[in-house]
Scaffold this motif. Structure first.
Motif, PDB file in Angstrom:
ATOM      1  N   ALA A 110       0.719  -1.238  -0.054  1.00  0.00           N
ATOM      2  CA  ALA A 110      -0.002   0.220  -0.037  1.00  0.00           C
ATOM      3  C   ALA A 110       0.908   1.219  -0.038  1.00  0.00           C
ATOM      4  O   ALA A 110       1.563   1.307   0.883  1.00  0.00           O
ATOM      5  CB  ALA A 110      -0.870  -0.016   1.078  1.00  0.00           C
ATOM      6  N   GLN A 111       0.541   2.216  -0.903  1.00  0.00           N
ATOM      7  CA  GLN A 111       1.427   3.305  -0.931  1.00  0.00           C
ATOM      8  C   GLN A 111       0.824   4.053   0.220  1.00  0.00           C
ATOM      9  O   GLN A 111       1.538   5.086   0.442  1.00  0.00           O
ATOM     10  CB  GLN A 111       1.073   4.214  -2.328  1.00  0.00           C
ATOM     11  CG  GLN A 111       1.628   3.274  -3.488  1.00  0.00           C
ATOM     12  CD  GLN A 111       2.360   4.149  -4.715  1.00  0.00           C
ATOM     13  OE1 GLN A 111       2.293   5.325  -4.442  1.00  0.00           O
ATOM     14  NE2 GLN A 111       1.958   3.422  -5.632  1.00  0.00           N
ATOM     15  N   ARG A 165       9.165   7.879   3.388  1.00  0.00           N
ATOM     16  CA  ARG A 165       7.931   7.438   3.801  1.00  0.00           C
ATOM     17  C   ARG A 165       8.468   6.548   5.174  1.00  0.00           C
ATOM     18  O   ARG A 165       9.656   5.948   4.976  1.00  0.00           O
ATOM     19  CB  ARG A 165       7.210   6.461   3.094  1.00  0.00           C
ATOM     20  CG  ARG A 165       6.815   7.127   1.740  1.00  0.00           C
ATOM     21  CD  ARG A 165       6.285   5.990   0.761  1.00  0.00           C
ATOM     22  NE  ARG A 165       5.842   6.746  -0.449  1.00  0.00           N
ATOM     23  CZ  ARG A 165       5.121   6.750  -1.227  1.00  0.00           C
ATOM     24  NH1 ARG A 165       3.960   5.669  -0.674  1.00  0.00           N
ATOM     25  NH2 ARG A 165       4.822   7.297  -2.190  1.00  0.00           N
ATOM     26  N   MET A 166       7.634   6.533   6.140  1.00  0.00           N
ATOM     27  CA  MET A 166       7.668   5.600   7.160  1.00  0.00           C
ATOM     28  C   MET A 166       7.045   4.460   6.574  1.00  0.00           C
ATOM     29  O   MET A 166       5.617   4.255   6.279  1.00  0.00           O
ATOM     30  CB  MET A 166       7.119   5.986   8.538  1.00  0.00           C
ATOM     31  CG  MET A 166       7.027   5.118   9.763  1.00  0.00           C
ATOM     32  SD  MET A 166       8.736   5.287  10.412  1.00  0.00           S
ATOM     33  CE  MET A 166       8.620   6.810  11.250  1.00  0.00           C
ATOM     34  N   TRP A 210      16.265   6.299   1.933  1.00  0.00           N
ATOM     35  CA  TRP A 210      15.654   7.666   2.325  1.00  0.00           C
ATOM     36  C   TRP A 210      14.289   7.496   3.020  1.00  0.00           C
ATOM     37  O   TRP A 210      13.521   8.413   3.585  1.00  0.00           O
ATOM     38  CB  TRP A 210      15.253   8.644   1.091  1.00  0.00           C
ATOM     39  CG  TRP A 210      14.662   7.952   0.094  1.00  0.00           C
ATOM     40  CD1 TRP A 210      13.315   7.796  -0.334  1.00  0.00           C
ATOM     41  CD2 TRP A 210      15.141   7.281  -1.195  1.00  0.00           C
ATOM     42  NE1 TRP A 210      13.111   7.200  -1.288  1.00  0.00           N
ATOM     43  CE2 TRP A 210      13.989   6.606  -1.896  1.00  0.00           C
ATOM     44  CE3 TRP A 210      16.521   6.955  -1.376  1.00  0.00           C
ATOM     45  CZ2 TRP A 210      14.263   5.896  -2.992  1.00  0.00           C
ATOM     46  CZ3 TRP A 210      16.941   6.144  -2.521  1.00  0.00           C
ATOM     47  CH2 TRP A 210      15.783   5.530  -3.287  1.00  0.00           C
ATOM     48  N   HIS A 211      13.927   6.286   3.042  1.00  0.00           N
ATOM     49  CA  HIS A 211      12.972   5.734   3.795  1.00  0.00           C
ATOM     50  C   HIS A 211      13.168   5.140   5.263  1.00  0.00           C
ATOM     51  O   HIS A 211      14.454   4.952   5.369  1.00  0.00           O
ATOM     52  CB  HIS A 211      11.961   4.730   3.365  1.00  0.00           C
ATOM     53  CG  HIS A 211      11.579   4.954   1.826  1.00  0.00           C
ATOM     54  ND1 HIS A 211      10.841   5.774   1.362  1.00  0.00           N
ATOM     55  CD2 HIS A 211      11.865   4.195   0.563  1.00  0.00           C
ATOM     56  CE1 HIS A 211      10.522   6.079   0.177  1.00  0.00           C
ATOM     57  NE2 HIS A 211      11.127   4.864  -0.378  1.00  0.00           N
ATOM     58  N   PRO A 226      26.661  -1.559  13.984  1.00  0.00           N
ATOM     59  CA  PRO A 226      25.391  -1.204  13.995  1.00  0.00           C
ATOM     60  C   PRO A 226      24.634  -1.501  12.958  1.00  0.00           C
ATOM     61  O   PRO A 226      24.977  -1.377  11.816  1.00  0.00           O
ATOM     62  CB  PRO A 226      25.609   0.199  14.197  1.00  0.00           C
ATOM     63  CG  PRO A 226      26.974   0.603  13.402  1.00  0.00           C
ATOM     64  CD  PRO A 226      27.767  -0.719  13.608  1.00  0.00           C
ATOM     65  N   ILE A 227      23.155  -1.536  13.150  1.00  0.00           N
ATOM     66  CA  ILE A 227      22.148  -1.541  12.203  1.00  0.00           C
ATOM     67  C   ILE A 227      22.005  -0.138  11.453  1.00  0.00           C
ATOM     68  O   ILE A 227      21.884   0.871  12.242  1.00  0.00           O
ATOM     69  CB  ILE A 227      20.935  -2.022  12.704  1.00  0.00           C
ATOM     70  CG1 ILE A 227      21.156  -3.545  13.412  1.00  0.00           C
ATOM     71  CG2 ILE A 227      19.650  -2.352  11.796  1.00  0.00           C
ATOM     72  CD1 ILE A 227      20.204  -3.810  14.257  1.00  0.00           C
ATOM     73  N   PRO A 228      21.560   0.052  10.141  1.00  0.00           N
ATOM     74  CA  PRO A 228      21.455   1.282   9.714  1.00  0.00           C
ATOM     75  C   PRO A 228      20.308   2.076  10.409  1.00  0.00           C
ATOM     76  O   PRO A 228      19.393   1.399  10.673  1.00  0.00           O
ATOM     77  CB  PRO A 228      21.078   1.062   8.275  1.00  0.00           C
ATOM     78  CG  PRO A 228      21.718  -0.113   7.904  1.00  0.00           C
ATOM     79  CD  PRO A 228      21.709  -1.037   9.107  1.00  0.00           C
ATOM     80  N   ARG A 229      20.626   3.292  10.660  1.00  0.00           N
ATOM     81  CA  ARG A 229      19.477   4.057  11.325  1.00  0.00           C
ATOM     82  C   ARG A 229      18.296   4.179  10.850  1.00  0.00           C
ATOM     83  O   ARG A 229      17.308   4.284  11.393  1.00  0.00           O
ATOM     84  CB  ARG A 229      19.977   5.528  11.506  1.00  0.00           C
ATOM     85  CG  ARG A 229      21.423   5.507  12.537  1.00  0.00           C
ATOM     86  CD  ARG A 229      22.016   6.972  12.526  1.00  0.00           C
ATOM     87  NE  ARG A 229      20.893   7.688  13.275  1.00  0.00           N
ATOM     88  CZ  ARG A 229      21.241   8.805  13.625  1.00  0.00           C
ATOM     89  NH1 ARG A 229      22.320   9.378  13.863  1.00  0.00           N
ATOM     90  NH2 ARG A 229      20.233   9.457  14.258  1.00  0.00           N
ATOM     91  N   HIS A 230      18.357   3.966   9.319  1.00  0.00           N
ATOM     92  CA  HIS A 230      16.740   4.069   8.891  1.00  0.00           C
ATOM     93  C   HIS A 230      15.868   2.626   9.034  1.00  0.00           C
ATOM     94  O   HIS A 230      15.007   2.387   8.316  1.00  0.00           O
ATOM     95  CB  HIS A 230      16.960   4.529   7.564  1.00  0.00           C
ATOM     96  CG  HIS A 230      17.490   3.608   6.697  1.00  0.00           C
ATOM     97  ND1 HIS A 230      18.921   3.139   6.340  1.00  0.00           N
ATOM     98  CD2 HIS A 230      17.030   2.727   5.567  1.00  0.00           C
ATOM     99  CE1 HIS A 230      19.206   2.467   5.658  1.00  0.00           C
ATOM    100  NE2 HIS A 230      18.094   2.078   5.070  1.00  0.00           N
TER     101      HIS A 230
END
Length: 138
Positions: A2-3, A70-71, A102-103, A127-131
Motif C-alpha cells: 500500500a502506497q 516514507r515510514m 531515504w525511507h 550497528p544496524i543502519p539508522r533508517h
C-alpha cells in the motif's frame, strides 16, 4: 503493498512476504490472518492463497520507486523472520531497504531470536543502519 496506510503509526506498508504460521499465544488474534483468509480461493486476488507463506520477489523493487520519504511497515502481512524464509530472501529485503535509504523501515517480528541472529551475522556485530527500525511484538 500500500502506497498509503490506514495504520496511524506508519505511512505505507510493503509486503515482500505474505502469510505466516502461529508461533505462540501472541498470534491468537492475528489481523493479517483474518484478513488474508477472507480472500482464499478468489482467483487473481493478492490473497488468493490465503495466509499461506508466500514470497513476492517482484515486490523487492517497490521502495526504490517511492521517491518521497516514507515510514514503511515491512511485512504487515507476515513475519520476515519466519523459519521457512530462506536467508537469501531476507538478504534481498535488507538489500532493498539499504538501497532506498531515504525511507524509514519498521520491521516487527515475534521471532526475536531469529532476528537477533540474522542482524548479528549481517552486520558483523556492528550497528544496524539508522533508517531500519527493528522491534518485537508480543
Amino acid at each position: 503493498m500500500a502506497q498509503k496506510s490506514d495504520i496511524e503509526w506508519t505511512d505505507a506498508t510493503w509486503n515482500p512476504v505474505t502469510g505466516c504460521t502461529k508461533v505462540g499465544p501472541g498470534c491468537d488474534n492475528c489481523y493479517a490472518k483474518r484478513f488474508a483468509e477472507r480472500w482464499r480461493g478468489i482467483p487473481g486476488h493478492p490473497y488468493e492463497q490465503g495466509f499461506d507463506l508466500t514470497l513476492w520477489p517482484s515486490r523487492l523493487k517497490q521502495p526504490v520507486l517511492w521517491k518521497k520519504p516514507r515510514m514503511i511497515f515491512v511485512n504487515s502481512m507476515s513475519d520476515l523472520f519466519h523459519k521457512d524464509i530462506d536467508r537469501t530472501f531476507i538478504d534481498a529485503v535488507f538489500d532493498a531497504m539499504e538501497q532506498a535509504d531515504w525511507h524509514v523501515y519498521q520491521v516487527l517480528t515475534k521471532r526475536s531470536s531469529l532476528m537477533r541472529n540474522y542482524v548479528r551475522k549481517r552486520y558483523d556485530g556492528g550497528p544496524i543502519p539508522r533508517h531500519i527500525w527493528l522491534g518485537v511484538s508480543v
